[in-house]
Design an enzyme around this catalytic site. Structure first.
Site, mmCIF file in Angstrom:
data_model
loop_
_atom_site.group_PDB
_atom_site.id
_atom_site.type_symbol
_atom_site.label_atom_id
_atom_site.label_comp_id
_atom_site.label_asym_id
_atom_site.label_seq_id
_atom_site.Cartn_x
_atom_site.Cartn_y
_atom_site.Cartn_z
ATOM 1 N N LYS A 207 7.842 -4.315 15.217
ATOM 2 C CA LYS A 207 8.309 -3.042 14.639
ATOM 3 C C LYS A 207 9.238 -2.331 15.632
ATOM 4 N N ASN B 185 -2.285 5.415 7.929
ATOM 5 C CA ASN B 185 -2.411 5.929 6.556
ATOM 6 C C ASN B 185 -3.720 5.450 5.931
ATOM 7 N N PHE C 268 0.819 -1.221 0.000
ATOM 8 C CA PHE C 268 0.000 0.000 0.000
ATOM 9 C C PHE C 268 0.859 1.281 0.000
ATOM 10 N N THR D 236 9.911 -11.447 9.339
ATOM 11 C CA THR D 236 10.023 -10.395 8.315
ATOM 12 C C THR D 236 10.462 -9.069 8.933
ATOM 13 N N THR E 298 3.814 -10.986 -0.936
ATOM 14 C CA THR E 298 2.900 -11.721 -0.058
ATOM 15 C C THR E 298 1.486 -11.372 -0.520
ATOM 16 N N PRO F 187 -18.034 -4.351 10.622
ATOM 17 C CA PRO F 187 -17.656 -4.766 11.978
ATOM 18 C C PRO F 187 -16.921 -3.671 12.743
ATOM 19 N N ARG G 123 -7.823 6.827 16.199
ATOM 20 C CA ARG G 123 -6.633 6.749 15.353
ATOM 21 C C ARG G 123 -6.433 8.124 14.719
ATOM 22 N N TYR H 69 2.591 -7.299 16.345
ATOM 23 C CA TYR H 69 3.025 -6.430 15.233
ATOM 24 C C TYR H 69 3.875 -5.276 15.765
ATOM 25 N N ALA I 61 5.329 -4.906 18.596
ATOM 26 C CA ALA I 61 6.567 -5.367 19.255
ATOM 27 C C ALA I 61 7.631 -5.665 18.200
ATOM 28 N N THR J 5 6.184 2.791 12.718
ATOM 29 C CA THR J 5 4.810 3.105 13.100
ATOM 30 C C THR J 5 4.736 3.790 14.459
ATOM 31 N N ASP J 6 3.655 4.539 14.670
ATOM 32 C CA ASP J 6 3.450 5.149 15.999
ATOM 33 C C ASP J 6 3.005 4.109 17.027
ATOM 34 N N GLU J 7 2.642 2.897 16.557
ATOM 35 C CA GLU J 7 2.171 1.872 17.497
ATOM 36 C C GLU J 7 3.267 1.419 18.455
ATOM 37 N N ALA K 187 9.128 -2.851 3.580
ATOM 38 C CA ALA K 187 8.647 -4.244 3.616
ATOM 39 C C ALA K 187 8.413 -4.707 5.046
HETATM 40 P P1 NAD Z 1 1.472 -3.601 3.256
HETATM 41 O O1 NAD Z 1 1.152 -4.801 4.074
HETATM 42 O O2 NAD Z 1 0.423 -3.011 2.389
HETATM 43 O O3 NAD Z 1 2.726 -3.905 2.310
HETATM 44 C C1 NAD Z 1 3.848 -4.631 2.756
HETATM 45 C C2 NAD Z 1 4.672 -5.021 1.527
HETATM 46 O O4 NAD Z 1 5.841 -5.716 1.991
HETATM 47 C C3 NAD Z 1 3.933 -5.979 0.582
HETATM 48 O O5 NAD Z 1 4.114 -5.579 -0.750
HETATM 49 C C4 NAD Z 1 4.596 -7.328 0.845
HETATM 50 O O6 NAD Z 1 4.585 -8.186 -0.292
HETATM 51 C C5 NAD Z 1 6.015 -6.889 1.209
HETATM 52 N N1 NAD Z 1 6.699 -7.895 2.033
HETATM 53 C C6 NAD Z 1 6.220 -8.522 3.137
HETATM 54 N N2 NAD Z 1 7.125 -9.406 3.592
HETATM 55 C C7 NAD Z 1 8.204 -9.313 2.776
HETATM 56 C C8 NAD Z 1 9.472 -9.969 2.735
HETATM 57 N N3 NAD Z 1 9.784 -10.910 3.642
HETATM 58 N N4 NAD Z 1 10.343 -9.622 1.756
HETATM 59 C C9 NAD Z 1 10.016 -8.684 0.824
HETATM 60 N N5 NAD Z 1 8.831 -8.057 0.810
HETATM 61 C C10 NAD Z 1 7.931 -8.354 1.784
HETATM 62 O O7 NAD Z 1 2.035 -2.535 4.288
HETATM 63 P P2 NAD Z 1 1.865 -0.948 4.313
HETATM 64 O O8 NAD Z 1 0.615 -0.618 5.005
HETATM 65 O O9 NAD Z 1 2.149 -0.419 2.982
HETATM 66 O O10 NAD Z 1 3.063 -0.580 5.307
HETATM 67 C C11 NAD Z 1 4.382 -0.347 4.814
HETATM 68 C C12 NAD Z 1 5.297 -0.019 5.978
HETATM 69 O O11 NAD Z 1 4.822 1.131 6.660
HETATM 70 C C13 NAD Z 1 5.388 -1.127 7.032
HETATM 71 O O12 NAD Z 1 6.719 -1.187 7.474
HETATM 72 C C14 NAD Z 1 4.457 -0.640 8.147
HETATM 73 O O13 NAD Z 1 4.883 -1.136 9.385
HETATM 74 C C15 NAD Z 1 4.644 0.848 8.042
HETATM 75 N N6 NAD Z 1 3.494 1.670 8.485
HETATM 76 C C16 NAD Z 1 2.252 1.446 7.978
HETATM 77 C C17 NAD Z 1 1.204 2.291 8.357
HETATM 78 C C18 NAD Z 1 -0.199 2.113 7.809
HETATM 79 O O14 NAD Z 1 -1.105 2.807 8.261
HETATM 80 N N7 NAD Z 1 -0.423 1.229 6.859
HETATM 81 C C19 NAD Z 1 1.441 3.334 9.263
HETATM 82 C C20 NAD Z 1 2.732 3.497 9.783
HETATM 83 C C21 NAD Z 1 3.754 2.681 9.363
HETATM 84 O O1 DAU Z 2 -0.874 3.520 13.599
HETATM 85 C C1 DAU Z 2 -0.201 2.996 12.493
HETATM 86 C C2 DAU Z 2 -0.698 1.599 12.185
HETATM 87 O O2 DAU Z 2 -1.998 1.734 11.626
HETATM 88 C C3 DAU Z 2 0.219 0.834 11.230
HETATM 89 O O3 DAU Z 2 1.460 0.649 11.825
HETATM 90 C C4 DAU Z 2 -0.393 -0.529 10.863
HETATM 91 O O4 DAU Z 2 0.417 -1.172 9.895
HETATM 92 C C5 DAU Z 2 -1.772 -0.275 10.281
HETATM 93 O O5 DAU Z 2 -2.396 -1.515 9.996
HETATM 94 C C6 DAU Z 2 -2.636 0.527 11.256
HETATM 95 O O6 DAU Z 2 -2.938 -0.260 12.438
HETATM 96 P P1 DAU Z 2 -4.401 -0.231 13.118
HETATM 97 O O7 DAU Z 2 -4.565 -1.455 13.902
HETATM 98 O O8 DAU Z 2 -4.654 1.063 13.795
HETATM 99 O O9 DAU Z 2 -5.317 -0.258 11.771
HETATM 100 P P2 DAU Z 2 -6.635 -1.076 11.378
HETATM 101 O O10 DAU Z 2 -7.097 -0.520 10.072
HETATM 102 O O11 DAU Z 2 -6.433 -2.547 11.485
HETATM 103 O O12 DAU Z 2 -7.661 -0.649 12.504
HETATM 104 C C7 DAU Z 2 -7.994 0.706 12.745
HETATM 105 C C8 DAU Z 2 -8.939 0.758 13.925
HETATM 106 O O13 DAU Z 2 -10.206 0.188 13.535
HETATM 107 C C9 DAU Z 2 -8.479 -0.048 15.117
HETATM 108 O O14 DAU Z 2 -8.867 0.626 16.308
HETATM 109 C C10 DAU Z 2 -9.240 -1.374 15.010
HETATM 110 C C11 DAU Z 2 -10.552 -0.948 14.356
HETATM 111 N N1 DAU Z 2 -11.189 -1.948 13.454
HETATM 112 C C12 DAU Z 2 -10.414 -2.527 12.492
HETATM 113 C C13 DAU Z 2 -10.961 -3.431 11.621
HETATM 114 C C14 DAU Z 2 -10.114 -4.096 10.552
HETATM 115 C C15 DAU Z 2 -12.535 -2.229 13.567
HETATM 116 O O15 DAU Z 2 -13.246 -1.666 14.436
HETATM 117 N N2 DAU Z 2 -13.085 -3.132 12.695
HETATM 118 C C16 DAU Z 2 -12.356 -3.772 11.733
HETATM 119 O O16 DAU Z 2 -12.918 -4.623 10.999
#
Ligand code: NAD
Ligand code: DAU
Length: 365
Positions: A171, A197, A16, A106, A42, A222, A231, A167, A169, A140-142, A88
């Site tokens: 990171k 994001n 993403f 990973t 993946t 859900p 968030r 997750y 932990a 991540t801020d988590e 990744a």
């Molecule tokens: P995502 O799950 O959409 O994408 C992860 C990508 O990494 C995928 O393309 C997957 O194929 C690849 N990948 C996974 N394991 C791999 C491996 N062993 N070798 C090579 N490639 C591998 O994740 P995202 O939401 O795009 O998040 C990207 C980064 O940003 C992550 O490090 C995540 O912790 C961080 N992050 C995400 C958010 C969010 O809200 N999504 C917020 C803060 C930080």
């Molecule tokens: O804060 C940054 C993080 O944000 C990233 O590091 C993670 O990679 C990313 O997945 C995201 O984590 P969250 O757990 O906050 O995101 P998620 O979209 O899974 O959930 C957002 C909130 O919504 C959380 O409080 C759980 C809730 N939720 C989630 C799902 C999937 C629901 O209530 N119902 C649902 O079905």
């Protein structure tokens, strides 16, 4: 440098944020950069996200696992990499609760391999580094844990780490490795810790795309627990811009938090998604009748569910001048419009394995 272009190794670029970042970088720098996207593909990685770039001579895709030392060091010896941007990871909290081990592999081992290979390629015999080489670790801020529901406390770069899910932990472990490399080897790196994001190409296991996908099909929406968890939502292009600014203008060895200043309770998000879908769907679209607040279902809470995340992005604003530019009203419209116009993408990623995941995750809630 590759043909006088700055050469980027982006890990996880088919996911993403990675794919949005790659698009952002080509919009910004065009021909001045070469991007090598290393991704094992993946369930979360999708080359469709980057189809428009396939024929460009300054974009290269390499399928490789970041835990595979040989494959990664081969890439460093074949290309003169100037920048690593390390996305990744296994990224979904719910999956980490049911299957933690792959997160450790990973996120922790993969980061160690990336750091080691970059250090091997960049370090000179006297312990200094080749000029202008930089590694950015996307985190991540988590890692900071959970804030009280008071609207007043915020995550800052100085906030102690207190991760709760497998997750976060993993990171946190990866962040600590980057910090250790900076402290021990003076390795030229930065860490960014970012809030939630949203935007195009997000896999529909995450809250916003899951709501859009379910609502369009008239399926339950859900909501975990009481739906009042908070968030801090950031439009993905603003994140991409922040990463680039930190890497080019930030002080090396520093951490920067990137946040949207946009706190919302989950239940507010659910209502906004429903209202925006109804606003954007044409009157004669048959899916309109599916979209309704009647779909909202309160379900069992996520184990160890963090209550509130909120970043104070003061450091990145003061030092670098980055600020979120996209309001949530604007960003959510762009996002929902994108999903409405890319129903084939959504169908592609929700067929097969996704259905099994969905049934096992939500079947008994
Ligand atoms: P995502 O799950 O959409 O994408 C992860 C990508 O990494 C995928 O393309 C997957 O194929 C690849 N990948 C996974 N394991 C791999 C491996 N062993 N070798 C090579 N490639 C591998 O994740 P995202 O939401 O795009 O998040 C990207 C980064 O940003 C992550 O490090 C995540 O912790 C961080 N992050 C995400 C958010 C969010 O809200 N999504 C917020 C803060 C930080
Ligand atoms: O804060 C940054 C993080 O944000 C990233 O590091 C993670 O990679 C990313 O997945 C995201 O984590 P969250 O757990 O906050 O995101 P998620 O979209 O899974 O959930 C957002 C909130 O919504 C959380 O409080 C759980 C809730 N939720 C989630 C799902 C999937 C629901 O209530 N119902 C649902 O079905």
């Amino acid at each position: 440098m590759l043909n006088n272009r700055r050469c980027y190794l982006v890990t996880g670029g088919a996911g993403f944020i990675g794919s949005n970042y790659i698009h952002y970088m080509f919009r910004k720098y065009g021909n001045q950069i070469h991007i090598i996207n290393v991704d094992v593909l993946t369930y979360a990685g999708n080359l469709e996200n980057l189809k428009d770039l396939e024929k460009w001579d300054n974009y290269t895709f390499i399928r490789a696992d970041i835990t595979d030392k040989e494959a990664i060091s081969r890439i460093f010896s074949e290309y003169d990499i100037d920048r690593v941007v390390h996305f990744a990871a296994e990224s979904h909290v719910d999956r980490s609760i049911t299957n933690p081990e792959v997160f450790v592999r990973t996120n922790v081992l993969g980061t160690a391999v990336m750091l080691n290979c970059a250090r091997d390629a960049w370090e000179l015999p006297d312990g200094s580094y080749r000029e202008n080489k930089k590694f950015l670790h996307v985190s991540t801020d988590e890692v900071y844990g959970s804030l009280p529901d008071d609207g007043e406390s915020f995550f800052r770069e100085t906030t102690p780490y207190q991760p709760h899910s497998p997750y976060s932990a993993s990171k946190a472990g990866s962040d600590m490795l980057v910090k250790a490399y900076m402290d021990t080897y003076h390795f030229p790196a930065n860490i960014t810790n970012t809030s939630n994001n949203y935007g195009p190409y997000q896999f529909p296991e995450k809250l916003i795309p899951l709501l859009i996908n379910n609502a369009l099909q008239g399926k339950d929406l859900p909501v975990y627990g009481d739906g009042r968890n908070i968030r801090d939502w950031l439009y993905v292009d603003d994140h991409a811009k922040g990463i680039d600014m930190v890497q080019e203008q930030g002080r090396l060895f520093e951490t920067y938090n990137i946040g949207g200043h946009n706190e919302k309770r989950n239940i507010e998000i659910v209502h906004i998604v429903i209202e925006t879908l109804l606003e954007l769907l044409p009157e004669d679209d048959p899916r309109r009748k599916n979209v309704s607040t009647d779909l909202i279902r309160y379900v069992g809470d996520r184990k160890g569910h963090d209550r509130r995340y909120a970043i104070a992005p003061d450091k990145i604003k003061a030092e670098i001048g980055w600020e979120p530019e996209t309001t949530f009203a604007e960003g959510i419209k762009k996002t929902i419009r994108w999903y409405l116009e890319h129903q084939d993408w959504l169908k592609g990623v929700t067929s097969g394995g996704y259905q099994k995941y969905y049934d096992s995750m939500y079947g008994n809630r």
